[in-house]
Enzyme design. Structure first.
Site, PDB file in Angstrom:
ATOM      1  N   TYR A  45       7.100  74.986   2.619  1.00 31.55           N
ATOM      2  CA  TYR A  45       6.122  76.003   2.255  1.00 31.55           C
ATOM      3  C   TYR A  45       5.904  77.004   3.394  1.00 31.55           C
ATOM      4  CZ  TYR A  45       1.893  77.801   0.090  1.00 31.55           C
ATOM      5  OH  TYR A  45       0.983  78.594  -0.510  1.00 31.55           O
TER       6      TYR A  45
ATOM      7  N   GLU B 219      -3.422  72.518  -6.741  1.00 26.52           N
ATOM      8  CA  GLU B 219      -3.469  73.947  -6.448  1.00 26.52           C
ATOM      9  C   GLU B 219      -2.230  74.691  -6.962  1.00 26.52           C
ATOM     10  OE1 GLU B 219      -5.640  74.960  -3.241  1.00 26.52           O
ATOM     11  OE2 GLU B 219      -4.581  76.777  -2.655  1.00 26.52           O
TER      12      GLU B 219
ATOM     13  N   ASP C 164      -5.956  72.061  -2.360  1.00 27.75           N
ATOM     14  CA  ASP C 164      -6.024  72.040  -0.886  1.00 27.75           C
ATOM     15  C   ASP C 164      -7.467  71.820  -0.438  1.00 27.75           C
ATOM     16  OD1 ASP C 164      -3.376  72.672  -0.966  1.00 27.75           O
ATOM     17  OD2 ASP C 164      -3.589  74.725  -0.218  1.00 27.75           O
TER      18      ASP C 164
END
Length: 691
Positions: A320, A8, A110
């Site tokens: 993240y 991703e 994801d």
DNA sequence: GCAAGGTC
């Protein structure tokens, strides 16, 4: 024979490449700007390449933005539909090239609806129709062990039902959002001859409606008077504020009677209630909680916090940030993070305290995220001097992380009842008995101890400064960017990554203004028009229905085509009616747009005369813009301030902490917005905090 | 210069 593994985003590709390489040292390569990795696993060569989120998007086949209704949409590379997405072409080209000599394909984006959908589009269009033969890696954390086992247990195919649901989401959002936005924009443009974007959508609509509803509640609110008794008590030479047992007294007569009865009387302590309680540590940050905390501590908007956190993440200082998880999996290795943080002198002692503990167990929250853990510091220390906002946010995240491992705090509250001529007053104290986690979070604690002197029951005390005060009941508070974000979260509209941006959009459209978001006439009109013609799109139910349809599609109980057909059937007559009423709608909107444009020129209160407002003006002589006071037109204030001549100037919605003058937000092309005080002689100008 | 969703 090579296998292409599609991820991703770059950071995930890196983690996956490291995890899957037999030696843990994949070859790092680059194709133009696109990084990719070559890992060897059991004799196989894996080409691991990241996307950068969606590379493809839906767009109406008719590109003329004045046309509606439009129901024909197609998937195109994002750079063809959005300006400012030039780099997308390079990514698509790179992935195409790498896929050309790959034999097998594995989707490793994801494992959620958007991840599956964006992967599908890339496999289909960039890789040349590989969606049907691609295998799927299914993982919920990017830990080495989970990545390896998901590679060993590849799913036979990508998850088509989930992808169909994802495509449905994209199309429905586009069909509703684009058509209704075009209808409103075109109506205003036809009437006024001037272009101004009037937008709405599945998330924007209900969010603006929250604000409008609140605005109406405030307008309808009838303040009622009430009275309160203020008093102090003197104990051991110190004065303490005490509360009358009834916080609100409805009649003046009653308040006066109480005051008369208690004034100049002594009080007797009739009861002392001591309570001890344990307070668990705070849970680690998910994005929304971080945004709220940063707003409450530093007054950073959710958008600003998201931007700063993004930078900290890109510099590998924090994990993240676009996560809704409040959990910290063991695999992130608590100890090694603390051992790294210990190198920072500020955290040396604190991290050391935690490292001395036998077991490190974080107090986790309820919320979870399939793709990411809570936000935590990586343990890396900054390699450059961080800006004030970066430093504050990093410090907040570091301390919150450490606090989550702390012991519960033990607090004591004391409630002393004082009888004054038959009336009861309370004296309240509180103190921290055992700091526990507070040690780590100390700079961000907002509640101060109130320590009472030794008191005993039966003691007689002096009542001082007794007075009555009239006040009025208050209307519900307006939303601010932080409370609005919370409402969106609670209602489940938008995502952690988009909510702050959508709130920003409401500001830039001129629907709302100020920190306590006041809804403009334009905002009211947009909701009014949509309420009359298309109430669905300003209702949170719309998202619920979408979610239901998506669920059914995933279960195989509904077809995408049917969902779309129903949407088109619903929307067609609505759009036709809007078109018929274009004149009337255009007039209504245009007047409001004018007012909104005027409001957007107002920067804040005039710091000199105090009655006028500072407004952006243009000099007739030089054509240059400057700030002038609206009282100038009444000949009562002629103050003016220079403005930067380049970039977009808007109100920052706050005053300078140094000099109290209003602040502007200056957005230069390609740069991050600056918040600047309008006072050229501001004492703060010497120092630097550009963010 | 339109949505909302990924990500930089």
């Amino acid at each position: 024979m090579k296998t292409l593994l599609l991820c991703e985003k770059p950071s995930a590709a890196r983690r996956i490449a490291m995890a899957l390489d037999d030696e843990g040292h994949p070859l790092e390569k680059k194709l133009g700007i696109v990084p990719y990795y070559e890992s060897r696993r059991n004799g196989k060569i894996l080409i691991i390449v990241p996307a950068i989120g969606h590379l493809y998007t839906v767009t109406p086949k008719i590109r003329n933005r004045d046309v509606y209704p439009v129901f024909d949409f197609e998937w195109v590379p994002r750079h063809e539909a959005e300006r400012g997405a030039k780099e997308i072409k390079k990514w698509i080209d790179a992935i195409s090239k790498l896929s050309a000599d790959a034999e097998d394909f594995i989707l490793a984006t994801d494992y959620d609806i958007e991840g599956a959908t964006l992967g599908y589009m890339i496999l289909k269009y960039a890789c040349g129709g590989k969606e049907d033969r691609a295998k799927r890696m299914k993982f919920s954390t990017l830990t080495t062990s989970e990545l390896r086992s998901s590679y060993d247990k590849l799913l036979d195919s990508i998850e088509f039902p989930m992808i169909e649901a994802g495509i449905c989401r994209h199309l429905l959002d586009a069909i509703y959002g684009i058509n209704l936005s075009r209808a409103l924009t075109v109506a205003a443009k036809k009437w006024s001859g001037r272009y101004s974007t009037i937008s709405t959508g599945r998330v924007q609509g209900p969010t603006l409606k929250f604000l409008v509803d609140r605005e109406k509640e405030i307008n309808c609110f009838v303040p009622l008077p009430f009275w309160r008794i203020n008093a102090k008590v003197e104990i051991a030479g110190h004065l303490f504020t005490i509360e009358f047992e009834k916080k609100v007294i409805k009649s003046q007569k009653e308040a006066t009677e109480i005051a008369e009865a208690c004034r100049d009387k002594k009080g007797k302590i009739v009861n002392i209630e001591v309570r001890e309680f344990r307070q668990k540590p705070p849970v680690p940050f998910d994005l929304g909680t971080l945004q709220r905390e940063a707003y409450s501590l530093f007054k950073y908007t959710p958008r600003r916090t998201a931007d700063v956190a993004e930078r900290l993440y890109l510099e590998a200082l924090i994990s993240y940030p676009r996560t809704s998880s409040q959990k910290l999996p063991k695999s992130i290795n608590y100890r090694s993070i603390l051992e790294s943080l210990i190198r920072d002198s500020r955290y040396k002692k604190l991290a050391g305290m935690l490292l001395d503990k036998k077991d490190l167990v974080p107090n986790e929250g309820r919320k979870d995220d399939p793709a990411h853990p809570a936000i935590y510091p990586t343990g890396n220390l900054p390699e450059r001097k961080l800006s004030v906002s970066e430093m504050r946010l990093w410090d907040l995240i570091v301390r919150r992380f450490m606090a989550a491992f702390g012991e519960p705090a033990v607090k004591q509250s004391v409630k002393v009842s004082i009888d004054v001529n038959g009336y009861i007053f309370y004296l309240k104290g509180r103190r921290v008995l055992k700091e526990g986690w507070i040690t780590f979070y100390r700079p961000f604690m907002r509640v101060e101890d109130i320590i009472l002197p030794p008191i005993k029951e039966g003691q007689i005390v002096e009542i001082k400064d007794l007075s009555i005060e009239m006040d009025f009941t208050k209307p519900p508070a307006r939303y601010n960017p932080s409370s609005l974000l919370k409402r969106m979260e609670d209602e489940g509209i938008g995502t952690k990554a988009t909510r702050a941006e959508i709130i920003d959009t409401l500001y830039t459209r001129g629907y709302i203004s100020g920190d306590r978001a006041v809804v403009s006439e334009l905002g009211l009109d947009v909701i009014d028009i949509l309420d009359r013609h298309c109430p669905e799109v300003i209702s949170v139910e719309f998202t619920r229905e979408l979610e239901e349809s998506m669920e059914k599609i995933q279960e195989g109980n509904e077809k995408l085509e049917n969902v779309l057909e129903r949407a088109v059937n619903k929307l067609t007559p609505v759009l036709l009616r809007l078109k018929k009423s274009e004149k009337q709608i255009g007039e209504e909107l245009s007047l409001a747009i004018r007012e909104s444009r005027m409001n957007q020129r107002i920067i804040g209160d005039c710091p000199v005369c105090g009655t006028g407002k500072l407004i952006i003006l243009r000099s007739r002589k030089t054509g240059k813009r400057f700030l002038g006071c609206t009282s100038f037109f009444k000949h009562s204030c002629n103050v003016s301030f220079p403005l930067p001549q380049k970039g977009k100037v808007t109100a920052a919605g706050k005053v300078c902490s140094e000099c109290g003058f209003p602040m502007i937000r200056l957005k230069l092309k390609g740069k991050r917005p600056l918040v600047i005080c309008v006072n050229p002689n501001c004492p703060g100008k010497e120092r630097k905090d550009s963010r």
